[in-house]
Design a protein around this motif. Structure first.
Motif, PDB file in Angstrom:
ATOM      1  N   ALA A   1      -2.963 -10.951   7.369  1.00 53.32           N
ATOM      2  CA  ALA A   1      -2.928  -9.909   6.345  1.00 53.32           C
ATOM      3  C   ALA A   1      -1.549  -9.882   5.701  1.00 53.32           C
ATOM      4  O   ALA A   1      -0.536  -9.835   6.389  1.00 53.32           O
TER       5      ALA A   1
ATOM      6  N   ILE B   1      -3.779  -0.425   6.039  1.00 55.45           N
ATOM      7  CA  ILE B   1      -4.736  -1.105   6.920  1.00 55.45           C
ATOM      8  C   ILE B   1      -4.646  -0.516   8.317  1.00 55.45           C
ATOM      9  O   ILE B   1      -3.665   0.093   8.674  1.00 55.45           O
TER      10      ILE B   1
ATOM     11  N   ILE C   1      -3.738  -7.670   1.038  1.00 51.99           N
ATOM     12  CA  ILE C   1      -3.826  -6.218   1.226  1.00 51.99           C
ATOM     13  C   ILE C   1      -3.059  -5.512   0.115  1.00 51.99           C
ATOM     14  O   ILE C   1      -1.988  -5.938  -0.294  1.00 51.99           O
ATOM     15  N   ASP C   2      -3.626  -4.445  -0.374  1.00 51.60           N
ATOM     16  CA  ASP C   2      -2.973  -3.635  -1.400  1.00 51.60           C
ATOM     17  C   ASP C   2      -3.135  -2.149  -1.105  1.00 51.60           C
ATOM     18  O   ASP C   2      -3.033  -1.308  -1.980  1.00 51.60           O
ATOM     19  N   ARG C   3      -3.418  -1.842   0.154  1.00 49.38           N
ATOM     20  CA  ARG C   3      -3.633  -0.473   0.592  1.00 49.38           C
ATOM     21  C   ARG C   3      -3.407  -0.389   2.096  1.00 49.38           C
ATOM     22  O   ARG C   3      -3.235  -1.420   2.726  1.00 49.38           O
TER      23      ARG C   3
ATOM     24  N   GLY D   1       0.791  -1.220   0.000  1.00 53.69           N
ATOM     25  CA  GLY D   1       0.000   0.000   0.000  1.00 53.69           C
ATOM     26  C   GLY D   1       0.820   1.265   0.000  1.00 53.69           C
ATOM     27  O   GLY D   1       0.276   2.358  -0.013  1.00 53.69           O
TER      28      GLY D   1
ATOM     29  N   SER E   1       0.555  -8.722   1.687  1.00 56.21           N
ATOM     30  CA  SER E   1       0.497  -8.255   0.302  1.00 56.21           C
ATOM     31  C   SER E   1       1.205  -9.234  -0.627  1.00 56.21           C
ATOM     32  O   SER E   1       1.339  -8.976  -1.820  1.00 56.21           O
TER      33      SER E   1
ATOM     34  N   ASP F   1       3.868  -9.446   6.500  1.00 57.54           N
ATOM     35  CA  ASP F   1       4.057  -8.727   5.245  1.00 57.54           C
ATOM     36  C   ASP F   1       5.495  -8.252   5.082  1.00 57.54           C
ATOM     37  O   ASP F   1       6.329  -8.377   5.961  1.00 57.54           O
TER      38      ASP F   1
END
Length: 96
Positions: free
Chosen positions: A66, A96, A92-94, A3, A68, A35
């Motif tokens: 979670a 959190i 996830i790409d943004r 993100g 990416s 991540d």
């Protein structure tokens, strides 16, 4: 890839997306963060994201994981063996 993006030639980062344009949602369970800032690089996935999963089984509670990291067959097997099952893994790409 994640993100945030790293600003060239600096040690600074910025969000990929403006926060005001993001849809939000809430989970009813805790989130375990596994991540890396470079989810497309195997070494970063192995040394940063995967090593965080060592404690997942020790928690003894139902958590969502979670990450990416884009799951392929090998990553999914590795994550699953370490306790991060596909049904509880959130991509996830943004922020959190």
């Amino acid at each position: 890839m994640g993100g945030i993006i790293r600003l060239p030639k600096t040690d600074k980062f910025q969000l990929k997306y403006p926060i005001t344009s993001l849809d939000t949602y809430q989970l009813d369970k805790p989130i375990f963060f596994a991540d890396t800032d470079r989810p497309g690089v195997y070494g970063h996935v192995l040394l940063e994201a995967v090593t965080r999963l060592w404690a997942l089984r020790q928690l003894g509670i139902d958590v969502a994981v979670a990450t990416s990291v884009r799951m392929n067959r090998n990553y999914q097997q590795l994550f699953t063996h370490l306790g991060a099952h596909p049904d509880n893994t959130i991509f996830i790409d943004r922020p959190i």
